[in-house]
Design a protein around this motif. Structure first.
Motif, PDB file in Angstrom:
ATOM      1  N   GLY A  50      44.390  27.000  37.969  1.00  0.00           N
ATOM      2  CA  GLY A  50      43.010  26.596  37.734  1.00  0.00           C
ATOM      3  C   GLY A  50      42.020  27.109  38.769  1.00  0.00           C
ATOM      4  N   GLN A  51      42.500  27.581  39.899  1.00  0.00           N
ATOM      5  CA  GLN A  51      41.600  28.093  40.936  1.00  0.00           C
ATOM      6  C   GLN A  51      41.162  29.515  40.583  1.00  0.00           C
ATOM      7  N   GLU A  52      40.005  29.896  41.109  1.00  0.00           N
ATOM      8  CA  GLU A  52      39.529  31.232  40.793  1.00  0.00           C
ATOM      9  C   GLU A  52      38.779  31.865  41.949  1.00  0.00           C
ATOM     10  N   LEU A  53      38.696  33.172  41.870  1.00  0.00           N
ATOM     11  CA  LEU A  53      37.832  33.949  42.744  1.00  0.00           C
ATOM     12  C   LEU A  53      36.613  34.252  41.894  1.00  0.00           C
ATOM     13  N   ASP A  54      35.460  33.769  42.325  1.00  0.00           N
ATOM     14  CA  ASP A  54      34.239  33.981  41.559  1.00  0.00           C
ATOM     15  C   ASP A  54      33.966  35.467  41.371  1.00  0.00           C
ATOM     16  N   GLU A  55      33.118  35.754  40.415  1.00  0.00           N
ATOM     17  CA  GLU A  55      32.767  37.134  40.116  1.00  0.00           C
ATOM     18  C   GLU A  55      32.268  37.833  41.380  1.00  0.00           C
ATOM     19  N   HIS A  56      32.758  39.058  41.589  1.00  0.00           N
ATOM     20  CA  HIS A  56      32.400  39.837  42.769  1.00  0.00           C
ATOM     21  C   HIS A  56      32.430  41.326  42.420  1.00  0.00           C
ATOM     22  N   ASN A  57      31.857  42.149  43.286  1.00  0.00           N
ATOM     23  CA  ASN A  57      31.808  43.595  43.052  1.00  0.00           C
ATOM     24  C   ASN A  57      33.184  44.222  43.225  1.00  0.00           C
ATOM     25  N   ALA A  58      33.414  45.281  42.490  1.00  0.00           N
ATOM     26  CA  ALA A  58      34.672  46.024  42.577  1.00  0.00           C
ATOM     27  C   ALA A  58      34.563  47.075  43.680  1.00  0.00           C
ATOM     28  N   PRO A  59      35.666  47.307  44.391  1.00  0.00           N
ATOM     29  CA  PRO A  59      35.667  48.428  45.347  1.00  0.00           C
ATOM     30  C   PRO A  59      35.700  49.748  44.565  1.00  0.00           C
ATOM     31  N   PRO A  60      35.566  50.883  45.246  1.00  0.00           N
ATOM     32  CA  PRO A  60      35.581  52.165  44.532  1.00  0.00           C
ATOM     33  C   PRO A  60      36.835  52.382  43.679  1.00  0.00           C
ATOM     34  N   ALA A  61      37.982  51.895  44.146  1.00  0.00           N
ATOM     35  CA  ALA A  61      39.228  52.000  43.374  1.00  0.00           C
ATOM     36  C   ALA A  61      40.132  50.852  43.790  1.00  0.00           C
TER      37      ALA A  61
END
Length: 125
Positions: A43-54
């Motif tokens: 049920g835990q999550e990492l909120d939306e975040h930017n992707a690294p280049p790869a």
């Protein structure tokens, strides 16, 4: 040398006692390459975040859901690996889970010609 099985077990145990249900450890740093173990309780999550280049994500234990800004979701279970989309994304543990995150933090002058062509084609769409 790091033992992924031991790291996964230790961080899942830590996540289970952490008030936020998470534990992570950056265990490899080599130039732009990073590898981290991330443990999340169900049920835990990492909120939306930017992707690294790869980057890629491999599930070492459990079941997770990767969500993209476009609304697309990918379900992954232990043993599966997936490239992370080049867009904002989040991660949710469907059950107690541990993932291996492999990321490249810079790509200056390292793109292969095929990658350049693929990105140019995608941008033209």
């Amino acid at each position: 040398m790091d033992d992924l099985t031991a790291l996964a077990r230790r961080h899942l145990d830590q996540a289970r006692i952490d008030p936020h249900g998470r534990s992570s450890h950056l265990f490899l740093r080599d130039g732009p390459l990073r590898q981290s173990v991330i443990a999340l309780t169900s049920g835990q999550e990492l909120d939306e975040h930017n992707a690294p280049p790869a980057a890629s994500i491999q599930v070492l234990h459990g079941h997770v859901r990767l969500t993209g800004a476009s609304g697309e979701t990918q379900e992954l279970i232990a043993g599966q690996v997936l490239p992370i989309p080049h867009e904002r994304h989040g991660l949710r543990a469907v059950e107690d889970s541990v993932v291996l995150l492999t990321a490249v933090t810079a790509t200056t002058d390292c793109l292969l010609e095929a990658d350049r062509e693929e990105r140019a084609t995608a941008a033209a769409r």
